[in-house]
Design a protein around this motif. Sequence first.
Motif, short mmCIF file in Angstrom:
data_model
loop_
_atom_site.label_atom_id
_atom_site.label_comp_id
_atom_site.label_asym_id
_atom_site.label_seq_id
_atom_site.Cartn_x
_atom_site.Cartn_y
_atom_site.Cartn_z
N ASN A 478 0.85 -1.18 0.00
CA ASN A 478 0.00 0.00 0.00
C ASN A 478 0.89 1.24 0.00
OD1 ASN A 478 -1.36 2.24 1.79
ND2 ASN A 478 -3.04 1.04 0.91
N GLU A 479 0.80 2.05 -1.06
CA GLU A 479 1.69 3.20 -1.19
C GLU A 479 1.53 4.18 -0.03
OE1 GLU A 479 2.46 7.05 -4.14
OE2 GLU A 479 1.32 5.33 -4.89
N GLN A 480 0.28 4.47 0.33
CA GLN A 480 0.05 5.41 1.43
C GLN A 480 0.64 4.89 2.74
OE1 GLN A 480 -4.07 6.52 1.86
NE2 GLN A 480 -3.70 7.79 3.68
N MET A 526 10.63 -0.16 -2.68
CA MET A 526 9.24 -0.54 -2.93
C MET A 526 8.43 0.64 -3.46
SD MET A 526 8.34 -2.95 0.35
CE MET A 526 9.01 -4.61 0.50
N LEU A 527 8.66 1.80 -2.89
CA LEU A 527 7.94 3.00 -3.33
C LEU A 527 8.30 3.34 -4.78
CD1 LEU A 527 5.95 5.14 -2.36
CD2 LEU A 527 7.90 6.51 -1.60
N TYR A 528 9.57 3.21 -5.11
CA TYR A 528 9.99 3.46 -6.49
C TYR A 528 9.30 2.47 -7.43
CZ TYR A 528 13.05 4.31 -10.49
OH TYR A 528 13.52 4.63 -11.75
N ASP A 529 9.22 1.21 -7.04
CA ASP A 529 8.58 0.20 -7.87
C ASP A 529 7.10 0.50 -8.08
OD1 ASP A 529 8.62 -2.46 -9.22
OD2 ASP A 529 7.24 -2.98 -7.61
N LEU A 530 6.45 1.00 -7.04
CA LEU A 530 5.02 1.31 -7.14
C LEU A 530 4.74 2.54 -8.00
CD1 LEU A 530 3.88 0.71 -3.44
CD2 LEU A 530 3.26 -0.68 -5.42
N THR A 531 5.69 3.44 -8.09
CA THR A 531 5.44 4.73 -8.75
C THR A 531 6.19 4.90 -10.07
OG1 THR A 531 7.20 5.73 -7.40
CG2 THR A 531 4.95 5.88 -6.57
N HIS A 532 7.00 3.93 -10.47
CA HIS A 532 7.75 4.02 -11.72
C HIS A 532 7.58 2.73 -12.52
CE1 HIS A 532 9.69 7.10 -9.26
NE2 HIS A 532 10.16 7.63 -10.37
N VAL A 544 17.64 6.49 -2.72
CA VAL A 544 17.37 6.90 -4.10
C VAL A 544 17.54 5.68 -5.00
CG1 VAL A 544 18.03 8.40 -6.01
CG2 VAL A 544 18.15 9.23 -3.65
N SER A 545 16.52 5.40 -5.83
CA SER A 545 16.54 4.20 -6.65
C SER A 545 16.50 4.54 -8.14
CB SER A 545 15.34 3.30 -6.32
OG SER A 545 15.37 2.86 -4.98
N CYS A 546 17.00 3.63 -8.94
CA CYS A 546 16.91 3.71 -10.39
C CYS A 546 17.01 2.29 -10.93
CB CYS A 546 17.99 4.61 -10.98
SG CYS A 546 19.67 3.98 -10.73
N ARG A 547 16.65 2.11 -12.18
CA ARG A 547 16.74 0.78 -12.80
C ARG A 547 17.85 0.75 -13.85
NH1 ARG A 547 10.91 0.70 -12.23
NH2 ARG A 547 10.29 -1.06 -10.92
N ARG A 548 18.42 -0.42 -14.02
CA ARG A 548 19.40 -0.64 -15.07
C ARG A 548 19.14 -2.00 -15.70
NH1 ARG A 548 23.01 -4.54 -13.64
NH2 ARG A 548 23.53 -4.84 -11.41
N ALA A 549 19.67 -2.18 -16.89
CA ALA A 549 19.54 -3.47 -17.55
C ALA A 549 20.46 -4.48 -16.89
CB ALA A 549 19.87 -3.33 -19.03
N ALA A 550 20.02 -5.73 -16.83
CA ALA A 550 20.86 -6.79 -16.28
C ALA A 550 22.02 -7.07 -17.24
CB ALA A 550 20.04 -8.05 -16.06
N ARG A 551 23.17 -7.36 -16.68
CA ARG A 551 24.31 -7.73 -17.50
C ARG A 551 24.05 -9.09 -18.14
NH1 ARG A 551 26.79 -5.77 -12.68
NH2 ARG A 551 27.20 -7.90 -11.97
#
Length: 574
Positions: A478-480, A526-532, A544-551
């Motif tokens: 739950n985001e909230q 988790m919050l990054y996953d829910l909102t991006h 602070v989160s970000c995504r990258r491609a798997a090697r």
Amino acid sequence: MREMAARTVVVGSGCAGLNAADWLAAMGEDVLLVTENMCSGTSRNTGSDKQTYYKLSLAGDEEDSVSLMAATLKHEDVDGDLALCEAAGSAQCFLKLAMLGVPFPVNDYGEYVGYQTDHDLRRRASSAGPLTSRYMTEALEKSVRARHVPIADHTLACRIITGQEGVEGLLCLDTVQQDWVLIRCAHVVLCTGGPAAIYRASVYPVSQFGMSGMAFLAGAEGENLDRWQYGLASVKFRWNVSGSYQQVMPRYVSVEEDGTEHEFLAEKLGILDAMNMTFLKGYQWPFDEAKTEGSSRVDMLVKQENDLGRKVFMDFRRNPSGYDLFAVSEEARNYLIHCGATQQTPIERLRAMNEPAIQLYWDHGIDLEKEMLEVQVCAQHHNGGIAVDDTWQTCVPGLYVCGEAAGTFGAYRPGGTALNSTQVGSMRAARHIARRSRRKIPEGELEVTLPTAPKGQPAAMMVNLQQAMTKDAAFLRNEQGIRALMTQINALGAEQETVSPMDPLAVQRLRLADMMVTQTQVLSAMLYDLTHEGKGIMMTRDGVSCRRAARPIPERDQWFERVWRTYREQEGRP
């Protein structure tokens, strides 16, 4: 504060830590093992119906190879080089354990016959029974002691000391002498297990807490911190109810406060689907959002009953309503027939299929022949963790993380890969330290900041935060609620005081502070996953989160003479 020194310090006395220390000692490394309690931790105190070790196939005529196994392990959230390492090292590590005395079964011809586990189609899995990881731990400890590795027991590691060049030391609390201990070192191999303390509904043993927070504080990155494995587990005695516990198709029942019973799976799914989905939970035990219309409906319905204030039980004494061996799916029927488990009741079928699974509960005061088994959907394993490279070293030079604390697994790991990873990762870390690293024990004065923790009663604070985590940030999120929990943690963190080693609650304070750091990083992911939107590997640092491609899986040289020459050069051999 007293001081010690060792070129490499291994933190943790589970399968990963003991294996790291064993390999380091075998290669002549100056190593010290630090542990809060040799008899604690997940490896020694947990298991399942037949706890799985996942490795390359070593029996029969089933086609397999390192490349095929690596391809199975490789997903969009798993780096290919790590998948390749875990596949390539699996046979060596498995056979080492067998040589040390772990009783993996063989047939008359010496083949380590396997079976199929979840998220795999080949029979790569092996098991020494419900207590496989305990047997591994005991065998590895025996080897470590035979090598006379020094062990600092009752010593809680709480801060990794770093400088411009990376690791310089480790600050610990001696829980017996009630004093700080500073260990000068060039390498720390962190094998503290998954961050078990962050959830209230948990199948982790009560002796397991995890200490991932100190790696984050040292500057390490998190990887896939939002990825957790949740599954059904017993409550009175914490244990996974996977595999044969589900395949014998017990009756699921929820009970209201007044004693009213509901056979809710049959009520919500229908008699036939209830039986078939229960059977499938044996293979598909972890909750999977891709199976919410399939076997994972069981998990969701269990949670729904709990939310209504009802306790949920598995009843092995009676069949589910309408049980008929010839009405269930062909897969379930054939499996039970081949196992010789066609008896009249679930407990009789379980005894025929896996009698040690019954004995295990008996040994912990639960008689499945006479009482129902209370279950919940619990946190069971962190499929993310601290980011590492193919030597299991983090972005902090000299800091290695192995076992569940490392973020190598991904969401769809086959069952048993965790045990394999403890062995392969710790072996590769030890080899890199002993054969490649030129780091030395630092000299001169080290900059040491004593740890702090929130004021107040740490046990009550921990329970409160754990309950909130289970409520809003478990397999249903739950985001909230996540944002509210982050605000609560930040408020507690704003008023902290230095922990005194003489404080009788010092250990609880250190655990609480470490848990809060880890929760903050996990909740941020988790919050990054829910909102991006997006897929790939999620990296997290300082919230602070970000995504990258798997090697990808690396291309590698397969020409023997070239590999042999390179190996001799790297190992310093003639």
